[in-house]
Write a protein that holds these residues in place. Sequence first.
Motif, mmCIF file in Angstrom:
data_model
loop_
_atom_site.group_PDB
_atom_site.id
_atom_site.type_symbol
_atom_site.label_atom_id
_atom_site.label_comp_id
_atom_site.label_asym_id
_atom_site.label_seq_id
_atom_site.Cartn_x
_atom_site.Cartn_y
_atom_site.Cartn_z
ATOM 1 N N SER A 183 130.070 161.416 15.918
ATOM 2 C CA SER A 183 128.863 162.161 16.243
ATOM 3 C C SER A 183 127.660 161.231 16.149
ATOM 4 N N LEU A 184 127.291 160.701 17.300
ATOM 5 C CA LEU A 184 126.142 159.815 17.425
ATOM 6 C C LEU A 184 125.143 160.474 18.373
ATOM 7 N N PRO A 185 123.904 160.036 18.348
ATOM 8 C CA PRO A 185 122.944 160.622 19.287
ATOM 9 C C PRO A 185 123.395 160.517 20.750
ATOM 10 N N SER A 186 124.068 159.445 21.094
ATOM 11 C CA SER A 186 124.459 159.244 22.491
ATOM 12 C C SER A 186 125.930 159.525 22.771
ATOM 13 N N LEU A 187 126.710 159.862 21.742
ATOM 14 C CA LEU A 187 128.146 160.040 21.943
ATOM 15 C C LEU A 187 128.696 161.054 20.954
ATOM 16 N N HIS A 188 129.414 162.042 21.481
ATOM 17 C CA HIS A 188 130.100 162.996 20.613
ATOM 18 C C HIS A 188 131.535 163.144 21.098
ATOM 19 N N LEU A 189 132.473 162.826 20.217
ATOM 20 C CA LEU A 189 133.894 162.985 20.498
ATOM 21 C C LEU A 189 134.533 163.707 19.330
ATOM 22 N N SER A 190 135.412 164.626 19.646
ATOM 23 C CA SER A 190 136.174 165.255 18.577
ATOM 24 C C SER A 190 137.122 164.214 17.988
ATOM 25 N N ALA A 191 137.682 164.538 16.863
ATOM 26 C CA ALA A 191 138.627 163.614 16.228
ATOM 27 C C ALA A 191 139.827 163.350 17.137
ATOM 28 N N LEU A 192 140.342 164.394 17.787
ATOM 29 C CA LEU A 192 141.505 164.201 18.656
ATOM 30 C C LEU A 192 141.142 163.382 19.887
ATOM 31 N N GLN A 193 139.994 163.623 20.480
ATOM 32 C CA GLN A 193 139.570 162.811 21.617
ATOM 33 C C GLN A 193 139.447 161.341 21.212
ATOM 34 N N THR A 194 138.924 161.096 20.023
ATOM 35 C CA THR A 194 138.785 159.723 19.535
ATOM 36 C C THR A 194 140.146 159.077 19.322
#
Length: 118
Positions: A48-59
């Motif tokens: 969870s960054l200002p420019s990037l959000h990925l769920s744990a599974l997506q990561t």
Amino acid sequence: MSEQSVELDAEDKKIITLARSARARNGVAEGAAVRDETGRTYVAATVSLPSLHLSALQTAVAMAVASGAKSLEAAAVVSDANHLAEPDLAAARDLGGTGTPVYLAGTDAVVRDTVVVD
């Protein structure tokens, strides 16, 4: 959603344990782990960054792809959520194809849901 009695093999228990550890270690809402076609595991937490959000599974799926994985045998998410999000199932489907099991476990590592992606 009620808890399910799911009989897991040792490798599936391992990815749930790894996902649980990632969640706790990073102090995030979700941890995930995937196992590729060679048996290698990839463990991740929510990004969870200002420019990037990925769920744990997506990561975890992205890490597997970046490492050369061609397919998934299984995936696990440890979360307080009551269901697996469609974008997570889509990521598992994209790499694993139909028939890939995705386990959702609570923070106590008890599997609450298993979705086989189609």
